[in-house]
Design a protein around this motif. Structure first.
Motif, PDB file in Angstrom:
ATOM      1  N   ASP A   1      69.078 107.579 -13.652  1.00  0.00           N
ATOM      2  CA  ASP A   1      70.486 108.009 -13.629  1.00  0.00           C
ATOM      3  C   ASP A   1      71.412 106.870 -14.049  1.00  0.00           C
ATOM      4  O   ASP A   1      72.364 107.079 -14.818  1.00  0.00           O
ATOM      5  N   MET A   2      71.153 105.660 -13.557  1.00  0.00           N
ATOM      6  CA  MET A   2      72.002 104.526 -13.910  1.00  0.00           C
ATOM      7  C   MET A   2      71.876 104.196 -15.396  1.00  0.00           C
ATOM      8  O   MET A   2      72.880 103.977 -16.092  1.00  0.00           O
ATOM      9  N   LEU A   3      70.635 104.170 -15.908  1.00  0.00           N
ATOM     10  CA  LEU A   3      70.415 103.811 -17.310  1.00  0.00           C
ATOM     11  C   LEU A   3      70.953 104.863 -18.265  1.00  0.00           C
ATOM     12  O   LEU A   3      71.403 104.538 -19.369  1.00  0.00           O
ATOM     13  N   SER A   4      70.941 106.111 -17.847  1.00  0.00           N
ATOM     14  CA  SER A   4      71.530 107.179 -18.674  1.00  0.00           C
ATOM     15  C   SER A   4      73.022 106.947 -18.850  1.00  0.00           C
ATOM     16  O   SER A   4      73.592 107.166 -19.927  1.00  0.00           O
ATOM     17  N   LYS A   5      73.647 106.494 -17.775  1.00  0.00           N
ATOM     18  CA  LYS A   5      75.077 106.162 -17.824  1.00  0.00           C
ATOM     19  C   LYS A   5      75.308 104.976 -18.767  1.00  0.00           C
ATOM     20  O   LYS A   5      76.236 104.973 -19.581  1.00  0.00           O
ATOM     21  N   TRP A   6      74.428 103.961 -18.674  1.00  0.00           N
ATOM     22  CA  TRP A   6      74.563 102.785 -19.542  1.00  0.00           C
ATOM     23  C   TRP A   6      74.347 103.153 -21.009  1.00  0.00           C
ATOM     24  O   TRP A   6      75.017 102.607 -21.896  1.00  0.00           O
ATOM     25  N   GLU A   7      73.423 104.064 -21.264  1.00  0.00           N
ATOM     26  CA  GLU A   7      73.137 104.491 -22.647  1.00  0.00           C
ATOM     27  C   GLU A   7      74.395 105.021 -23.322  1.00  0.00           C
ATOM     28  O   GLU A   7      74.618 104.804 -24.519  1.00  0.00           O
ATOM     29  N   LYS A   8      75.224 105.725 -22.552  1.00  0.00           N
ATOM     30  CA  LYS A   8      76.445 106.303 -23.117  1.00  0.00           C
ATOM     31  C   LYS A   8      77.528 105.243 -23.328  1.00  0.00           C
ATOM     32  O   LYS A   8      78.396 105.395 -24.182  1.00  0.00           O
ATOM     33  N   MET A   9      77.471 104.172 -22.533  1.00  0.00           N
ATOM     34  CA  MET A   9      78.501 103.129 -22.593  1.00  0.00           C
ATOM     35  C   MET A   9      78.227 102.098 -23.691  1.00  0.00           C
ATOM     36  O   MET A   9      79.155 101.586 -24.322  1.00  0.00           O
ATOM     37  N   VAL A  10      76.954 101.789 -23.909  1.00  0.00           N
ATOM     38  CA  VAL A  10      76.583 100.705 -24.821  1.00  0.00           C
ATOM     39  C   VAL A  10      76.416 101.260 -26.243  1.00  0.00           C
ATOM     40  O   VAL A  10      75.672 102.223 -26.451  1.00  0.00           O
ATOM     41  N   PRO A  11      77.084 100.680 -27.246  1.00  0.00           N
ATOM     42  CA  PRO A  11      76.961 101.191 -28.623  1.00  0.00           C
ATOM     43  C   PRO A  11      75.576 100.932 -29.201  1.00  0.00           C
ATOM     44  O   PRO A  11      74.840 100.067 -28.727  1.00  0.00           O
ATOM     45  N   ALA A  12      75.235 101.695 -30.229  1.00  0.00           N
ATOM     46  CA  ALA A  12      73.921 101.539 -30.871  1.00  0.00           C
ATOM     47  C   ALA A  12      73.793 100.164 -31.514  1.00  0.00           C
ATOM     48  O   ALA A  12      72.712  99.570 -31.532  1.00  0.00           O
ATOM     49  N   GLU A  13      74.879  99.655 -32.046  1.00  0.00           N
ATOM     50  CA  GLU A  13      74.894  98.319 -32.645  1.00  0.00           C
ATOM     51  C   GLU A  13      75.862  97.428 -31.847  1.00  0.00           C
ATOM     52  O   GLU A  13      76.881  97.884 -31.365  1.00  0.00           O
TER      53      GLU A  13
ATOM     54  N   ALA B   1      58.901  88.614 -19.777  1.00  0.00           N
ATOM     55  CA  ALA B   1      58.812  89.770 -18.886  1.00  0.00           C
ATOM     56  C   ALA B   1      58.696  91.065 -19.693  1.00  0.00           C
ATOM     57  O   ALA B   1      57.891  91.951 -19.382  1.00  0.00           O
ATOM     58  N   ARG B   2      59.475  91.155 -20.767  1.00  0.00           N
ATOM     59  CA  ARG B   2      59.470  92.363 -21.596  1.00  0.00           C
ATOM     60  C   ARG B   2      58.123  92.524 -22.301  1.00  0.00           C
ATOM     61  O   ARG B   2      57.590  93.644 -22.392  1.00  0.00           O
ATOM     62  N   ASP B   3      57.545  91.434 -22.752  1.00  0.00           N
ATOM     63  CA  ASP B   3      56.222  91.493 -23.400  1.00  0.00           C
ATOM     64  C   ASP B   3      55.168  91.995 -22.409  1.00  0.00           C
ATOM     65  O   ASP B   3      54.298  92.798 -22.766  1.00  0.00           O
ATOM     66  N   GLU B   4      55.241  91.513 -21.181  1.00  0.00           N
ATOM     67  CA  GLU B   4      54.276  91.947 -20.162  1.00  0.00           C
ATOM     68  C   GLU B   4      54.435  93.434 -19.859  1.00  0.00           C
ATOM     69  O   GLU B   4      53.447  94.159 -19.709  1.00  0.00           O
TER      70      GLU B   4
ATOM     71  N   ALA C   1      63.176  98.843 -11.002  1.00  0.00           N
ATOM     72  CA  ALA C   1      64.469  98.724 -11.675  1.00  0.00           C
ATOM     73  C   ALA C   1      64.399  97.725 -12.830  1.00  0.00           C
ATOM     74  O   ALA C   1      64.907  97.991 -13.931  1.00  0.00           O
ATOM     75  N   LEU C   2      63.752  96.574 -12.602  1.00  0.00           N
ATOM     76  CA  LEU C   2      63.651  95.560 -13.654  1.00  0.00           C
ATOM     77  C   LEU C   2      62.860  96.070 -14.851  1.00  0.00           C
ATOM     78  O   LEU C   2      63.244  95.847 -16.007  1.00  0.00           O
ATOM     79  N   VAL C   3      61.757  96.754 -14.580  1.00  0.00           N
ATOM     80  CA  VAL C   3      60.940  97.303 -15.661  1.00  0.00           C
ATOM     81  C   VAL C   3      61.775  98.231 -16.537  1.00  0.00           C
ATOM     82  O   VAL C   3      61.792  98.118 -17.770  1.00  0.00           O
ATOM     83  N   MET C   4      62.496  99.135 -15.896  1.00  0.00           N
ATOM     84  CA  MET C   4      63.246 100.127 -16.660  1.00  0.00           C
ATOM     85  C   MET C   4      64.445  99.509 -17.393  1.00  0.00           C
ATOM     86  O   MET C   4      64.761  99.880 -18.523  1.00  0.00           O
ATOM     87  N   MET C   5      65.101  98.530 -16.766  1.00  0.00           N
ATOM     88  CA  MET C   5      66.243  97.876 -17.422  1.00  0.00           C
ATOM     89  C   MET C   5      65.782  97.039 -18.609  1.00  0.00           C
ATOM     90  O   MET C   5      66.391  97.073 -19.692  1.00  0.00           O
ATOM     91  N   LEU C   6      64.699  96.285 -18.431  1.00  0.00           N
ATOM     92  CA  LEU C   6      64.224  95.406 -19.505  1.00  0.00           C
ATOM     93  C   LEU C   6      63.623  96.190 -20.673  1.00  0.00           C
ATOM     94  O   LEU C   6      63.638  95.724 -21.809  1.00  0.00           O
ATOM     95  N   LYS C   7      63.086  97.367 -20.410  1.00  0.00           N
ATOM     96  CA  LYS C   7      62.553  98.203 -21.485  1.00  0.00           C
ATOM     97  C   LYS C   7      63.657  98.743 -22.393  1.00  0.00           C
ATOM     98  O   LYS C   7      63.436  98.987 -23.576  1.00  0.00           O
ATOM     99  N   ASN C   8      64.851  98.899 -21.818  1.00  0.00           N
ATOM    100  CA  ASN C   8      65.915  99.576 -22.556  1.00  0.00           C
ATOM    101  C   ASN C   8      67.041  98.665 -23.036  1.00  0.00           C
ATOM    102  O   ASN C   8      67.753  99.019 -23.980  1.00  0.00           O
TER     103      ASN C   8
END
Length: 515
Positions: free
Chosen positions: A176-188, A351-354, A476-483
């Motif tokens: 839910d939090m990351l979905s909100k961030w997806e809308k806020m953060v531009p593609a570029e 961390a992201r590579d792992e 939370a860290l896994v999902m934030m760092l993946k996106n």
């Protein structure tokens, strides 16, 4: 008649004399006697000052430290606890200060800290100020038999198998939090966001789902009230405890009691509704409240006596503790982790590579999180540098041996976790550097087998929610760092300060970029 009149004069006079003696003994004779006893054993510290001890100087230095941010550094002790930092530098380890008319021993010697935490029946938590207890009592504040009973009843809710079942709830809150961030953060490009309130909402939503089967919106008012109560509690902590002061109708006292009453009423509604569902056979046994109520009911039935279980009031207090501790511990761990990873992009990349290697594109589960070695190392290092709690409190109820010392009754003890976590004698010259590699072979190797790292406490009273907090943080860290990738914003001001936990005083402004 004269006799009656004489008695009416004499008895109040005797009462006033006795009361006056007790007050004088409390504020002067007893502290001076304790001071003499401590000095005789070679301990050094500040001289006792009538009634206030060192409290006024503590408040002055706290206000001065809080007045402006610091340059970015992990050397946070001088800002978080400036007075204690100064005293330790002046008198060395195992010295004492005065929190009002009570001497307080500052312990940083690993063997003595270990002994105190191991002997939980001899070194108990100080009885809480009735005002500070309004935040939440529960397991964290109980002692001896009552603590044992509550620990036994609550333990089933925090077993590893139970935490594995919470994985979907952790995932849903993060999604839910990351979905909100997806809308806020531009593609570029990137987007500036203060992640501190976002993480507060995230962990509030997670504890709402896992503990009460609801969501953050339903529990929002409780979180807001408990946050305000925590700030008021810190004001009480920083003042001298005067018996009976809680009855004085000051603005702060009235507000604290009002908050406690509102929170208790809301919690009681939640519990009563759940008990009705359980009686009707409609409960899913899926959250912490269900497990707690059923564990409590089972214990009472097996022993045939209500005294073996918790009262409704005690269940309310445990739930208040769930709400506060469940949100605060994880939110501060996450915010400092993101800040440090934003500063150290190389560890963010590792961390992201792992995560890509271990989890890939699939939905993360609790079992996957246990295989993330780099993430675990990072979390340990964050907890070393920025532990949620700066110290643990204990008190001698009677004359007690501690190492070579003999402590009289009435001595308070501060176990200074944050000082031990930042001690170069323990961790080396790079003690203030963010270096997760120091935990590459585990905690035991990093600490050389000494008790020098205890972010969740240690011994019989180690935090029951440790695995809950770590699992939620890893998810939370896994999902934030993946996106997303993170950098510190130019507007970020580094200002760690204590409000029960160590928090970023001016927020945590980061630059987010989509991956």
């Amino acid at each position: 008649m004269k006799l009656v009149y004489s008695l009416l004069v004499i008895f109040p006079a005797i009462f006033l004399v006795i009361l006056g003696w007790k007050i004088l003994n409390w504020v002067w004779f007893k502290p001076k006697k304790l001071e003499k006893c401590l000095k005789k054993q070679g301990l050094r510290g500040t001289g006792y000052k009538f009634l206030f001890g060192d409290v006024k100087e503590m408040l002055r230095m706290d206000a001065e430290a809080k007045g402006k941010p610091m340059n970015f550094s992990n050397d946070i002790v001088p800002r978080v606890m400036p007075f204690i930092h100064k005293i330790i530098n002046q008198y060395g380890e195992n010295c004492y200060i005065w929190t009002g008319p009570r001497p307080t021993l500052l312990l940083t010697e690993p063997d003595l800290v270990k002994e105190v935490l191991n002997r939980s029946f001899h070194f108990q938590k100080p009885p809480g100020n009735p005002l500070t207890n309004l935040l939440a009592e529960g397991l964290a504040n109980y002692e001896t038999d009552k603590w044992e009973k509550h620990r036994k009843l609550i333990n089933p809710a925090f077993q590893l198998e139970r935490i594995k079942l919470m994985g979907p709830a952790f995932y849903a809150s993060c999604f839910d939090m990351l979905s909100k961030w997806e809308k806020m953060v531009p593609a570029e490009g990137s987007f500036e966001l203060d992640v501190w309130p976002e993480l507060h909402t995230l962990t509030g939503d997670a504890i709402s789902r896992t503990a009460f089967g609801s969501n953050f919106e339903q529990g929002r008012r409780i979180f807001e009230l408990q946050k305000e109560q925590a700030e008021l509690v810190m004001q009480v902590f920083r003042s001298v405890y005067i018996p009976g002061w809680r009855f004085v109708p000051t603005k702060r006292n009235k507000r604290m009691k009002e908050i406690a009453k509102q929170v208790e009423s809301m919690m009681m509604d939640i519990i009563n509704n759940r008990m009705q569902l359980i009686k009707a056979g409609n409960s899913q046994n899926s959250d912490l409240l269900d497990v707690l109520l059923q564990s409590n009911s089972k214990e009472i039935e097996q022993n045939g006596d209500k005294k073996f279980g918790m009262s409704l009031k005690e269940v309310v207090e445990e739930c208040k503790l769930f709400y506060f501790a469940g949100q605060e511990t994880t939110s501060v761990l996450l915010v400092w982790t993101l800040i440090l990873l934003s500063k150290h992009s190389d560890w963010q990349d590792r961390a992201r590579d792992e995560i890509r290697r271990v989890i890939g594109d699939k939905k993360p589960e609790i079992d996957d999180l246990n295989h993330l070695k780099v993430i675990t190392m990072i979390i340990h290092e964050v907890l070393r540098l920025y532990p949620a709690g700066t110290m643990l409190f204990r008190l001698t109820k009677e004359e007690t041996k501690l190492g070579k010392l003999t402590l009289p009754a009435g001595v308070q003890i501060f176990l200074l976790a944050i000082l031990m976590h930042h001690d170069p004698k323990i961790w080396g010259d790079d003690v203030e550097e963010f270096n997760p590699k120091r935990f590459s072979e585990g905690i035991l190797k990093a600490t050389k087998g000494q008790l020098t790292y205890f972010p969740f406490g240690w011994g019989p009273r180690i935090c029951i929610g440790q695995n809950f907090a770590l699992s939620e943080a890893k998810m939370a860290l896994v999902m934030m760092l993946k996106n997303f990738a993170f950098e510190l914003s130019p507007s970020y001001a580094h200002a760690p300060f204590p409000v029960i936990t160590i928090q970023p005083q001016f927020g945590a402004q980061l630059m987010l970029r989509k991956l």
